[in-house]
Design an enzyme around this catalytic site. Structure first.
Site, PDB file in Angstrom:
ATOM      1  N   ARG A   1       0.809  -1.219   0.000  1.00 25.11           N
ATOM      2  CA  ARG A   1       0.000   0.000   0.000  1.00 25.11           C
ATOM      3  C   ARG A   1       0.843   1.269   0.000  1.00 25.11           C
ATOM      4  NH1 ARG A   1      -4.274  -1.186   3.548  1.00 25.11           N
ATOM      5  NH2 ARG A   1      -3.913  -3.303   2.896  1.00 25.11           N
ATOM      6  N   THR A   2       1.896   1.328   0.783  1.00 25.02           N
ATOM      7  CA  THR A   2       2.696   2.556   0.786  1.00 25.02           C
ATOM      8  C   THR A   2       3.359   2.763  -0.573  1.00 25.02           C
ATOM      9  OG1 THR A   2       3.109   2.319   3.154  1.00 25.02           O
ATOM     10  CG2 THR A   2       4.544   3.819   1.956  1.00 25.02           C
TER      11      THR A   2
ATOM     12  N   LYS B   1      21.996 -10.457  -5.160  1.00 32.05           N
ATOM     13  CA  LYS B   1      23.281 -11.009  -5.607  1.00 32.05           C
ATOM     14  C   LYS B   1      24.426 -10.518  -4.741  1.00 32.05           C
ATOM     15  CE  LYS B   1      21.500 -10.893 -10.314  1.00 32.05           C
ATOM     16  NZ  LYS B   1      21.436  -9.988 -11.467  1.00 32.05           N
TER      17      LYS B   1
ATOM     18  N   ARG C   1      12.244   2.624   1.653  1.00 27.79           N
ATOM     19  CA  ARG C   1      11.802   1.870   2.823  1.00 27.79           C
ATOM     20  C   ARG C   1      12.841   0.796   3.105  1.00 27.79           C
ATOM     21  NH1 ARG C   1       6.031  -0.573   4.243  1.00 27.79           N
ATOM     22  NH2 ARG C   1       5.869   1.593   4.879  1.00 27.79           N
TER      23      ARG C   1
ATOM     24  N   HIS D   1       8.116   7.086  10.024  1.00 24.26           N
ATOM     25  CA  HIS D   1       7.331   6.958   8.796  1.00 24.26           C
ATOM     26  C   HIS D   1       6.582   8.287   8.625  1.00 24.26           C
ATOM     27  CE1 HIS D   1       5.106   5.421   5.549  1.00 24.26           C
ATOM     28  NE2 HIS D   1       4.480   4.401   6.105  1.00 24.26           N
TER      29      HIS D   1
END
Lengths: 306, 178
Positions: free
Chosen positions: A56-57, A84, A106, A134
């Site tokens: 959602r964010t 990797k 994030r 946040h």
């Protein structure tokens, strides 16, 4: 507003917050038009750098970015060279070499957005770093509260549940205290900080904590961050800490119920409250778009003083 | 240093003439609507609508337009302008839209306003009314209705004060600071 990054709510003054919310309210009108796109950030490029799963964010940011006409590149960790073994430093240096203007990040570790801002010549927006902050969630929560309550002064706001694992709780607390609201943390001792932060009152009983409040912000129980047992079972948690109709009756009659999503129905909130008349949860989602557009707009300034 | 160019009475007369010209050019008010550019243009649009009503006994719809998000200098400015409300309370498709602004200068605001307007629909035509035309166009734009042409130096400022914003109506020329 002369701001390059939005990493913490502490980056903002009270006036900055109000300016972001005022602009967001104009963007909310844009979102109601037939043509929902404006050319404000045409020619700019945003990289959404998500090291933690988020639907959602990330979607909210992506829609906000597209509505402002930016070019959007999604850099999801599972499909990238990070798997990797590339280091964060090398990844961001590569992204910098593409010549982008914004990084929305994030990450499961606190402080990553600061690290990027230090090593990369872009505007950084924190979309959640570990258990730290946040800020765009706090701004959309503030927007939603202002929409319903008109102002912040003297409002009683209860933040309920898994406080210690919650970057939302921290950013909400910083923002709401700055705006003049009273903030309470409500939850079991295992999920609250050992000492209340300055200006915050703590309640170890949901019934007491909800009494007389204007706003209830429910938090998601974050199983993925729990490395030990914080409560016996989810059913047990719900019986003590779940927001039910009966417990909601303790709050003021016009109290609003908020949740940053995704909700665990039957754990922190009952369905009749989540879908009830006092919930503003889906309004938060819409407001999130307008607020993120506003943040991008205000961070995109050039060098020239008008 | 400020020099008064128009006083309250002058502004009233100029707006009355523009109202008449809008009616004349459009052969009445059918399908005509006014859209003021935030902020000064919005006040002027409302005043012109009142004057049209007195003459034609007809209400012309009035909207307001904020052009911040359509400006061409957004990526240059450090402080972004406050985004004010856009309110177009009618369907602009097929309408004759008269854009109204207080001062016509480089023409860049009008370019932005036309782009913004197009995102709300496809008007039959767009006309432009301004209280002051001070010259120095940077784009091929001209007004259909001009209150007063005022030759200026590029560094000078035209200051339009309106009572809706708590001032006494007047337009003045502010000399450039040495």
């Amino acid at each position: 507003m002369n701001l390059k990054h939005l990493i913490s709510m502490r980056d903002l003054s009270r006036a900055d917050i109000h300016q972001i919310l005022d602009t967001a309210s104009s963007f909310k009108d844009v979102l109601k038009r037939d043509i929902k796109k404006v050319p404000a950030l045409r020619g700019k490029t945003v990289v959404n750098l998500f090291y933690e799963p988020s639907t959602r964010t990330r979607t909210s940011f992506e829609i906000a970015e597209k509505r402002l006409s930016t070019d959007v590149v999604n850099f999801a960790v599972s499909s990238s060279s990070v798997t990797k073994g590339e280091s964060l430093f090398d990844t961001i240096k590569n992204i910098e070499a593409y010549g982008v203007d914004f990084v929305v990040v994030r990450h499961a570790s606190s402080g990553v957005p600061n690290f990027i801002a230090e090593h990369m010549d872009v505007s950084v927006i924190n979309a959640g770093d570990g258990m730290n902050e946040h800020p765009t969630q706090a701004l959309l929560d503030a927007f939603t509260i202002r929409d319903h309550k008109g102002s912040f002064e003297g409002l009683e706001v209860a933040i309920v549940g898994d406080i210690i694992h919650s970057r939302v709780a921290r950013s909400d607390m910083i923002g709401l205290l700055m705006l003049g609201s009273q903030v309470r943390f409500v939850g079991p001792p295992t999920l609250l900080p050992p000492q209340p932060p300055p200006g915050v009152r703590m309640y170890y009983s949901l019934e007491e904590g909800l009494t007389g409040v204007d706003v209830i912000i429910m938090l998601r129980i974050q199983m993925e961050r729990m490395n030990k047992s914080f409560f016996p079972t989810t059913a047990d948690y719900f019986s003590h800490w779940g927001l039910t109709k009966e417990r909601l009756a303790r709050a003021r009659k016009d109290a609003i119920v908020m949740h940053p999503g995704p909700m665990n129905r039957g754990i922190e909130i009952s369905s009749d409250v989540a879908d009830g008349p006092q919930n503003v949860i889906l309004q938060q989602v819409t407001n999130g778009l307008a607020v993120r557009m506003s943040v991008l707009y205000h961070l995109s300034g050039g060098e020239y003083h008008a | 240093m400020a020099k008064e160019l128009l006083n309250k009475k002058d502004i009233e007369r100029v707006l009355s003439r523009i109202a008449y010209e809008i009616i004349e050019k459009n052969k009445g008010t059918e399908n005509v609507c006014l859209v003021g550019i935030q902020r000064g243009g919005v006040h002027l649009a409302r005043r012109i609508a009142e004057k049209i009503k007195i003459v034609e006994h007809a209400d012309v719809p009035v909207g307001s337009l904020d052009i911040s998000l359509y400006r061409d200098d957004l990526s240059l400015r450090r402080d972004h302008p406050v985004v004010r409300k856009t309110d177009i309370p009618f369907d602009s498709n097929g309408r004759k839209v008269v854009l109204i602004d207080d001062v016509l200068f480089t023409g860049r605001s009008i370019r932005a306003a036309m782009d913004a307007l197009m995102d709300y629909g496809r008007p039959a035509c767009i006309q432009l009314a301004v209280l002051i035309d001070r010259g120095h166009r940077e784009l091929p734009i001209r007004a259909d209705y001009v209150g007063k042409n005022i030759p200026t130096a590029k560094k000078e400022k035209i200051d339009v004060q309106l009572q809706e914003d708590g001032f006494q109506d007047c337009v003045q020329l502010v000399k450039a600071k040495e």
